[in-house]
Scaffold this active site. Structure first.
Site, mmCIF file in Angstrom:
data_model
loop_
_atom_site.group_PDB
_atom_site.id
_atom_site.type_symbol
_atom_site.label_atom_id
_atom_site.label_comp_id
_atom_site.label_asym_id
_atom_site.label_seq_id
_atom_site.Cartn_x
_atom_site.Cartn_y
_atom_site.Cartn_z
ATOM 1 N N GLU A 199 2.109 -2.076 -10.665
ATOM 2 C CA GLU A 199 3.035 -1.423 -10.061
ATOM 3 C C GLU A 199 3.857 -2.416 -9.109
ATOM 4 O O GLU A 199 3.235 -2.592 -8.040
ATOM 5 C CB GLU A 199 2.537 -0.248 -9.388
ATOM 6 N N CYS A 246 8.411 0.935 -2.810
ATOM 7 C CA CYS A 246 8.951 0.320 -3.698
ATOM 8 C C CYS A 246 10.062 0.933 -4.519
ATOM 9 O O CYS A 246 11.205 0.374 -5.249
ATOM 10 C CB CYS A 246 7.896 0.317 -4.950
HETATM 11 P P1 NAD Z 1 1.564 -8.497 -1.849
HETATM 12 O O1 NAD Z 1 1.818 -8.690 -3.465
HETATM 13 O O2 NAD Z 1 1.761 -9.395 -1.077
HETATM 14 O O3 NAD Z 1 0.173 -7.951 -1.824
HETATM 15 C C1 NAD Z 1 -0.438 -6.588 -2.270
HETATM 16 C C2 NAD Z 1 -2.219 -6.884 -2.417
HETATM 17 O O4 NAD Z 1 -2.596 -7.853 -3.202
HETATM 18 C C3 NAD Z 1 -2.419 -7.147 -0.939
HETATM 19 O O5 NAD Z 1 -3.959 -6.272 -0.925
HETATM 20 C C4 NAD Z 1 -2.906 -8.616 -1.184
HETATM 21 O O6 NAD Z 1 -3.954 -8.994 -0.249
HETATM 22 C C5 NAD Z 1 -3.442 -8.733 -2.472
HETATM 23 N N1 NAD Z 1 -3.214 -10.140 -3.103
HETATM 24 C C6 NAD Z 1 -2.481 -11.264 -2.417
HETATM 25 N N2 NAD Z 1 -2.729 -12.327 -3.275
HETATM 26 C C7 NAD Z 1 -3.527 -11.911 -4.196
HETATM 27 C C8 NAD Z 1 -4.119 -12.760 -5.463
HETATM 28 N N3 NAD Z 1 -4.017 -14.089 -5.733
HETATM 29 N N4 NAD Z 1 -4.944 -12.042 -6.226
HETATM 30 C C9 NAD Z 1 -5.226 -10.524 -6.013
HETATM 31 N N5 NAD Z 1 -4.653 -9.815 -4.920
HETATM 32 C C10 NAD Z 1 -3.826 -10.509 -4.032
HETATM 33 O O7 NAD Z 1 2.449 -6.995 -1.676
HETATM 34 P P2 NAD Z 1 2.778 -6.212 -0.309
HETATM 35 O O8 NAD Z 1 3.629 -7.545 0.710
HETATM 36 O O9 NAD Z 1 1.457 -5.907 0.499
HETATM 37 O O10 NAD Z 1 3.397 -5.052 -0.505
HETATM 38 C C11 NAD Z 1 4.787 -5.084 -0.976
HETATM 39 C C12 NAD Z 1 5.151 -5.035 -2.382
HETATM 40 O O11 NAD Z 1 4.638 -4.065 -2.941
HETATM 41 C C13 NAD Z 1 6.780 -4.986 -2.550
HETATM 42 O O12 NAD Z 1 7.236 -5.686 -3.441
HETATM 43 C C14 NAD Z 1 6.772 -3.433 -3.270
HETATM 44 O O13 NAD Z 1 7.891 -3.334 -3.991
HETATM 45 C C15 NAD Z 1 5.475 -3.383 -4.026
HETATM 46 N N6 NAD Z 1 5.112 -1.882 -4.058
HETATM 47 C C16 NAD Z 1 5.332 -1.475 -5.200
HETATM 48 C C17 NAD Z 1 4.968 -0.062 -5.445
HETATM 49 C C18 NAD Z 1 5.104 0.520 -6.740
HETATM 50 O O14 NAD Z 1 4.452 1.770 -7.084
HETATM 51 N N7 NAD Z 1 5.535 0.019 -7.754
HETATM 52 C C19 NAD Z 1 4.507 0.670 -4.438
HETATM 53 C C20 NAD Z 1 4.445 0.081 -3.006
HETATM 54 C C21 NAD Z 1 4.785 -1.347 -2.931
#
Ligand code: NAD
Length: 502
Positions: A231, A265
């Protein structure tokens, strides 16, 4: 053991520390879950639902303390911080009622003569351990939205919340232990490397976050040949057609763009307003955005828009606004000239931009901040083309008084969900399956699909009659081959000529 400081985005205050867990520590947690997994999977869905309902009661009994903790680490206004548990409760109630029926073994109808001598049983077998990796914008809501159906499906679940907001999830997962439930739900804390370690250990990854990390996770999942659900981000559009209820559209646009300081999002990140109503719409959204109260809230509903989660996130918003302004856009409200109420660089004023076009970052890249760029359009076709001119395809909104026209437009939009004369409504319609397209993700959320994706379907086929051998088995001979082939043609062919002759 190294620790991560959790910082309040409202004033930079240290709120606590959590372990930055190593791959070995993640491994230990997952091993524990794995050892309990088969007993959990062997329960019926109704038995698992009983645990989930008990957990729902625990969440409700601890609602205020959890919501306060969530507010402290996210900086959300109380109206928003206090919504995540009711949302999780809805999800528990909905999936608990749905799971027994959807996960029941199914005896399938014998669909052809070829299957007439077999009984066919379809069994939903859960992946033993599911990893749920979540972002900081809805720490508890998003973690439970995925963990709950996975638990009901019979999987054990490890959640890895964002390193920026780990406290509420950690506290909420403790509740699972407190109710005495089987040890099949755990949280691990840490940054990206901890998330990456989760991907290495589990049997299914459900990830919510940026498309950059989503891509990295999909690659690791592919290398391990495990399934993943992603997502990811969005650049959601709102269309205001000439016959729309402009007052409602303006209220929806402002809430859709500014709620959670635009860090959703599905935030409204761009608006296309028909030229007949454009001026009225811009005047209304500007007035409404100007009236929003920006700042720190407690539990007294004294703020509408809180800070951005990190100063990096604020920089992204500021850079998009500055790029647009330098190329001819105009801020009717907000922007860099507005009084900045920031203590440590995390607030950004609600901003409405006009005179924007599709070459600007604010119309193409995810903003994730309180920004509402509005573009004038002349025709419905032009609006549809502009909405679809995006690498994302999460959701969209259409405002028009004509419901049939709205549905026609909706079917032309390449997005996972469309709200008509509404905004974010698809987040609350848990029965309605949806799947973002393009770079917004992979896989479904909501409905039966949200339960079944955590299972693999297993086919159990039983011979109803047991002759010594079957006509398709050895030994092969010309006579048996011809009979089998003739029967196949008789069953499969349509029209006498094709059934009987070559
Ligand atoms: P992010 O991708 O930076 O981090 C998300 C999670 O992934 C965190 O827990 C982080 O620690 C972890 N992570 C980071 N590197 C990783 C790796 N290499 N392997 C596994 N896990 C890893 O996102 P963010 O900045 O926390 O959130 C914002 C983003 O989330 C925005 O792009 C937003 O659109 C998206 N979002 C999507 C939805 C949806 O339902 N489509 C909902 C909410 C947020």
């Amino acid at each position: 053991m190294s620790l991560i400081d959790v910082i309040s985005p409202t004033d930079g205050r240290a709120l606590g520390q959590v372990p930055d867990m190593s791959a070995a520590e993640v491994d230990e947690v997952v091993r524990g879950l794995r050892s309990a997994a088969s007993r959990w999977a062997a329960l019926t869905a109704s038995q698992r639902a009983r645990w989930l309902r008990k957990y729902r009661d625990w969440l409700l009994d601890h609602e205020t303390e959890l919501a306060r903790l969530l507010q402290s680490e996210t900086g959300k206004p109380w109206a928003e911080a206090n919504l995540e548990i009711p949302y999780a409760v809805q999800a528990i109630n909905y999936y608990s009622a749905l799971a027994p029926g959807q996960l029941r073994d199914q005896r399938l109808r014998r669909h052809s003569l070829l299957a007439i001598t077999k009984t066919q049983l379809l069994v939903w077998r859960p992946y033993p351990v599911v990893g749920v990796i979540t972002p900081w914008n809805f720490p508890l809501g998003l973690s439970l939205l995925d963990a709950v159906p996975a638990l009901l499906a019979g999987a054990s679940v490890v959640v890895k919340p964002s390193e920026h907001t780990p406290l509420t999830v950690r506290a909420a997962v403790r509740g699972w232990t407190e109710i005495g439930a089987p040890p099949v739900f755990a949280a691990v804390t840490g940054a990206g490397a901890t998330g990456a370690a989760v991907v290495e250990q589990v049997d299914y990854v459900q990830f919510t976050g940026s498309d950059r990390i989503g891509r990295a996770i999909a690659q690791r999942a592919a290398a391990r040949l495990i399934p993943c659900g992603l997502e990811l981000g969005g650049k959601d559009a709102l269309l205001v057609l000439e016959d729309a209820n402009i007052e409602r559209a303006a209220n929806a646009a402002v809430w859709g763009a500014m709620a959670n300081a635009g860090q959703m999002c599905v935030s409204v990140e761009r608006v296309y307003a028909h030229t007949d109503v454009y001026d009225q719409f811009v005047a209304l959204v500007s007035e409404k955005a100007r009236a929003l109260r920006v700042g720190q809230d407690d539990q007294s509903y004294r703020a509408d828009v809180g800070p951005l989660a990190t100063s990096e996130q604020r920089q992204i918003v500021a850079a998009q606004v500055e790029e647009a302004l330098s190329r001819g856009a105009v801020a009717t409200v907000g922007g860099p000239t507005a009084r900045d109420r920031d203590a440590d660089g995390r607030y950004y004023p609600p901003t409405v931009l006009v005179d924007v076009d599709h070459s600007m970052d604010c119309m193409r890249e995810e903003t994730f901040g309180p920004l509402l760029p509005v573009m004038r359009i002349d025709t419905e076709d032009e609006a549809v083309a502009l909405v679809n001119d995006s690498r994302y395809g999460l959701s969209a909104t259409v405002f028009t008084a004509d419901r049939r026209r709205a549905e026609r437009v909706a079917r032309r939009l390449d997005v996972g969900a469309v709200n008509i004369n509404d905004v974010f409504a698809n987040l609350f319609t848990l029965a309605l399956q949806q799947a973002g397209c393009r770079e917004s993700g992979l896989g479904v959320r909501n409905g039966a699909g949200a339960l079944r994706k955590y299972c693999r379907p297993q086919a159990i086929v039983t011979a109803r009659i047991q002759p010594r051998s079957e006509p398709t088995w050895y030994p092969y001979s010309a006579l048996r081959g011809a009979i089998v082939h003739r029967i196949g043609r008789l069953i499969g062919g349509r029209g006498l000529a094709r059934r009987l002759w070559r």
